[in-house]
Design an enzyme around this catalytic site. Structure first.
Site, PDB file in Angstrom:
ATOM      1  N   PHE A 131       0.897  -1.293   0.075  1.00  0.00           N
ATOM      2  CA  PHE A 131       0.183   0.016  -0.028  1.00  0.00           C
ATOM      3  C   PHE A 131       0.767   1.192   0.039  1.00  0.00           C
ATOM      4  O   PHE A 131       1.689   1.208   0.589  1.00  0.00           O
ATOM      5  CB  PHE A 131      -1.154  -0.044   1.179  1.00  0.00           C
ATOM      6  CG  PHE A 131      -1.878   0.955   1.178  1.00  0.00           C
ATOM      7  CD1 PHE A 131      -3.155   1.030   0.178  1.00  0.00           C
ATOM      8  CD2 PHE A 131      -1.741   2.168   1.824  1.00  0.00           C
ATOM      9  CE1 PHE A 131      -3.990   1.808   0.496  1.00  0.00           C
ATOM     10  CE2 PHE A 131      -2.877   3.089   1.757  1.00  0.00           C
ATOM     11  CZ  PHE A 131      -3.948   2.798   1.154  1.00  0.00           C
ATOM     12  N   LYS A 234     -12.328  -0.685   8.795  1.00  0.00           N
ATOM     13  CA  LYS A 234     -12.732  -1.560   7.834  1.00  0.00           C
ATOM     14  C   LYS A 234     -13.469  -2.739   8.550  1.00  0.00           C
ATOM     15  O   LYS A 234     -14.773  -2.574   8.787  1.00  0.00           O
ATOM     16  CB  LYS A 234     -11.497  -2.160   7.053  1.00  0.00           C
ATOM     17  CG  LYS A 234     -10.617  -1.329   6.315  1.00  0.00           C
ATOM     18  CD  LYS A 234      -9.402  -1.746   5.648  1.00  0.00           C
ATOM     19  CE  LYS A 234      -8.377  -0.668   5.339  1.00  0.00           C
ATOM     20  NZ  LYS A 234      -8.840   0.127   4.403  1.00  0.00           N
TER      21      LYS A 234
END
Length: 409
Positions: A131, A234
């Protein structure tokens, strides 16, 4: 097409009827106009009672107790909540996990602390496709500390392996920093094997758990993990911008010095002394005043995960992603869509990625129609399946909507 679509929906409803976690869908707030929410790997849905819990906090804990709530409950909340995450989702004993800051800030704190541990170890290992935040911070830390980055470039669908990592380790390796689940393909790294490989080389192992915490069982203590960071918005459903958490193996507390020396991490927080002396426990990772309100929403989700068990969450995650792959085979592969995730559920997290040149425009159509997956450059759609809030029927409706949007083009 009509017969295939009808059969897919019928099978999805049968799976929902047999799903022991299906009743928990009612715990989540309604989203009017949304026909299928397939982006729980980016932002989890709020629990139905979250709004009232926040309102009660404003009325009582803040509105009535005022400053007294710091002494009564808030001072220890980062550590108490960290221990809760550790117990429910990380396989971590108390005193090693703390909630604070953003994921980016905590990655920097731990990475910078690890980089300065041994002068003779001058390399940081990280994956080229990790990421962006992880890569950007690693580049910055390497520049600050005069270190070298060693880049791993594994197959994107397979993900990084212990063999990949072993090939670049040496006596110069200070830290290996990897993601447990690849944010693109959903590839699940073999955490115990990779951690053992790194530890045998004398380096520190740090994991980014953003796409696995709350959905993949793990045992950080038993597997010897040194450092870990994860977000809570999340699969822990903490809401947009909810704070991250950091894990530091107990033996390392006091041997690593994090670089942002704020008053909350001091040994005596109210001494207001002339020099900084870090706390000896996990509180040393704190810098400034914790974001108390932002810690509220995730607590209900932790209770829910604890009540059903992380193994049951994982079992449904596998079932959902397997069903998504089956739906892809039947409905999307014939339309020229590529599968960008592994078919092996044991090596896959809780999202499935598919690719097609038209997916940027298709995603806009889907969102307008109340079907919400996640687009990732250059041409991928991620189907993020949060087991406690996603039904099999939603997966079927989402895949069918992708096919319809492609056909319409």
């Amino acid at each position: 097409m009509t017969a295939l679509a009808t059969a897919l929906l019928d099978d999805a409803r049968a799976l929902d009827a047999a799903d022991p976690l299906h009743p928990h869908l009612a715990a989540f707030a309604d989203a009017p106009g949304v026909d299928a929410y397939l982006d729980g790997n980016s932002l989890g849905r709020p629990l139905r009672d979250t709004a009232e819990k926040i309102a009660a906090f404003v009325r009582h804990d803040w509105g009535t107790r005022l400053i007294r709530s710091w002494d009564e409950q808030w001072m220890d909340l980062p550590m108490v909540l960290g221990d809760r995450i550790g117990a429910v989702a990380l396989g971590a004993a108390p005193g090693q996990t703390v909630v604070a800051d953003s994921t980016s800030v905590l990655i920097y704190k731990l990475m910078r602390a690890a980089a300065g541990r041994h002068a003779s170890r001058t390399e940081i290992v990280i994956e080229r496709g990790n990421f962006p935040t992880d890569r950007f911070i690693a580049e910055g830390v390497a520049a600050e500390a005069g270190m070298t980055l060693r880049w791993l470039e594994p197959d994107a669908v397979r993900g990084v392996t212990a063999e990949d990592v072993a090939s670049v380790l040496s006596e110069r390796t200070a830290l290996v920093a990897l993601s447990h689940v690849d944010y693109r393909s959903g590839a699940l790294a073999d955490m115990p094997a990779i951690t053992a490989t790194v530890k045998n080389a004398g380096a520190l192992m740090m994991w980014d758990l953003c796409h696995s915490v709350g959905v993949i069982p793990m045992q950080l203590d038993a597997w010897g993990v040194d450092l870990a960071v994860g977000c809570t918005y999340k699969y822990l459903n903490g809401g947009p911008g909810s704070p991250a958490f950091a894990y530091v193996r107990r033996e390392l507390l006091g041997t690593l010095r994090q670089p942002i020396q704020g008053w909350w991490g001091a040994a005596d927080i109210f001494a207001m002394g002339p020099e900084y002396a870090p706390s000896a426990d996990i509180r040393q990772l704190l810098s400034g005043t914790p974001p108390v309100i932002s810690m509220l929403a995730m607590q209900g989700m932790l209770d829910l995960i604890d009540s059903v068990g992380i193994d049951a969450v994982r079992a449904k995650s596998i079932a959902l992603t397997d069903f998504a792959v089956r739906a892809y085979d039947e409905m999307l592969a014939p339309a020229g869509v590529r599968l960008l995730s592994t078919r092996d559920a044991t090596q896959r997290g809780s999202h499935v990625t598919i690719g097609h040149p038209s997916f940027r425009e298709v995603t806009q159509t889907l969102w307008a129609d109340g079907v919400i997956p996640d687009f990732r450059f250059p041409d991928g759609i991620r189907l993020g399946l949060s087991p406690l809030s996603t039904s099999f029927e939603e997966v079927a409706r989402g895949v069918l909507a992708v096919r319809e949007a492609l056909d319409a083009r």
